[in-house]
Design an enzyme around this catalytic site. Sequence first.
Site, PDB file in Angstrom:
ATOM      1  N   CYS A   1       0.834  -1.207   0.000  1.00 36.22           N
ATOM      2  CA  CYS A   1       0.000   0.000   0.000  1.00 36.22           C
ATOM      3  C   CYS A   1       0.873   1.264   0.000  1.00 36.22           C
ATOM      4  O   CYS A   1       1.511   1.555  -0.999  1.00 36.22           O
ATOM      5  CB  CYS A   1      -0.966  -0.066   1.190  1.00 36.22           C
ATOM      6  SG  CYS A   1      -2.374   1.028   1.005  1.00 36.22           S
TER       7      CYS A   1
ATOM      8  N   HIS B   1      -3.374  -5.871   1.052  1.00 33.06           N
ATOM      9  CA  HIS B   1      -2.730  -6.120   2.342  1.00 33.06           C
ATOM     10  C   HIS B   1      -2.804  -7.599   2.718  1.00 33.06           C
ATOM     11  O   HIS B   1      -3.816  -8.028   3.279  1.00 33.06           O
ATOM     12  CB  HIS B   1      -3.467  -5.346   3.444  1.00 33.06           C
ATOM     13  CG  HIS B   1      -3.309  -3.866   3.372  1.00 33.06           C
ATOM     14  ND1 HIS B   1      -2.371  -3.185   4.108  1.00 33.06           N
ATOM     15  CD2 HIS B   1      -3.969  -2.930   2.650  1.00 33.06           C
ATOM     16  CE1 HIS B   1      -2.460  -1.886   3.843  1.00 33.06           C
ATOM     17  NE2 HIS B   1      -3.418  -1.703   2.964  1.00 33.06           N
TER      18      HIS B   1
ATOM     19  N   GLU C   1      -1.306  -8.941   5.136  1.00 30.35           N
ATOM     20  CA  GLU C   1      -1.269  -9.038   6.610  1.00 30.35           C
ATOM     21  C   GLU C   1      -2.660  -8.934   7.231  1.00 30.35           C
ATOM     22  O   GLU C   1      -2.830  -9.209   8.411  1.00 30.35           O
ATOM     23  CB  GLU C   1      -0.315  -7.977   7.192  1.00 30.35           C
ATOM     24  CG  GLU C   1      -0.843  -6.550   7.250  1.00 30.35           C
ATOM     25  CD  GLU C   1      -0.695  -5.790   5.932  1.00 30.35           C
ATOM     26  OE1 GLU C   1      -0.441  -6.422   4.894  1.00 30.35           O
ATOM     27  OE2 GLU C   1      -0.858  -4.552   5.942  1.00 30.35           O
TER      28      GLU C   1
END
Lengths: 226, 77
Positions: free
Chosen positions: A85, A201, A203
Site C-alpha cells: 500500500c 494487504h 497481513e
Amino acid sequence: MKSSVIIFPGSNCDRDMDVALKKFGFKNQMVWHNDAEIPKSDMIVLPGGFSYGDYLRCGSIAGKSRIIKSVINFANSGGLVLGICNGFQILTETGLLPGILQQNKYLNFICTNVFVKIKNKENKFFNRINKEVLELHIAHNEGNYFCSNDELKLIEDNGQIAVTYCDEKGNDDEYNNPNGAIKNIAGIFNKDKNILGMMPHPERMIDPFLSGEDGSLFFENLVGSL
Amino acid sequence: MKVKVIVTLKNGVLDPQGKAIQQTLNGMTFDNVSEVRQGKYFDIEVNESDESKAKSQVEEMCKKLLANLVIEDFKIL
C-alpha cells in the site's frame, strides 16, 4: 529468518505486519525511519499507512527519508523488499519500482476485499503458492497504478506484473478494476523480482475467524523461500 | 530570492479532480468550461542572490522531489 519493518511518521499497518511476520516464523524488528542503518535482515518491509500525511504526493517525503538509502542499497544488492500500500507508493517514489500510484479514478477511498490474480510465480514472493487467485484486502485512496506506454511494455515484457485485480474466477478485465489502475495492476516487481510493491494487504488476511487465510499463503510461501 | 514553481499533470494524464471541478462549474451555469486541470503552486525562498543559480537549484528540486516526472511537468516562473 530476519525481517525489518520500517516505521515512518504516519505508518499505521506496521504493527499488523509485525504480527503477521512473527506468526509465520520471521524474527521481526521494527526500524525507525530516521535511523541510518538497517539491522541485518533477509527482508525489508515498507508497511501501509499515510507516511508524512501523504504530503506533496503519497510516499514522496518518505522516499527521501534517512533510512531509504539503506533500503536502496539492500535492494540493489538483491535483498528482498516488500512494500504494501503506502509502502508500494514509497517504492515508486524512490525509483525502485517504475510508475506511480495516482488517486483512484472515481475519487473514492476504497476499503474492501478484492480478488487478485497471480501473474508471475517465478519469484520468491509467489513461487509455491498453490492457487492462482487470492482474496486480499485493499484500503486506499491512491491505488490507481499508472506508467507510460513505453514503461508498460517493458514491465509486461519482463514479466514484472505481479498481481492484477480480478473476480473470483480470475477474470482481470475492466469490470473488476476497483481504482482505474492501468491493466488492472495491483502489484509489480522490479526487473530482478526481488522487490514487490502491491496495494492489497496480505497481513489483513491471516486469521480465518477475522478475515480469511489467503494472506497466510503469502507469508508461508515467503518463509519457505528465504 | 523567491522562486515560484507550478507543477501540473502532463497532457493525457487523467485528472479526476479537474474533471469533477469542471463538471461542478458546468452545473453552476458556467456552461462554457470545457476542461479544468488542477496543479500545484510553490513559493520557494532560496538564500541566494544570483537569480540563475537559484533557478537552477530549484530546477533540481523539481526533478528530485517537487514533481514526479512520470505524470507531472513543472514550470519555474
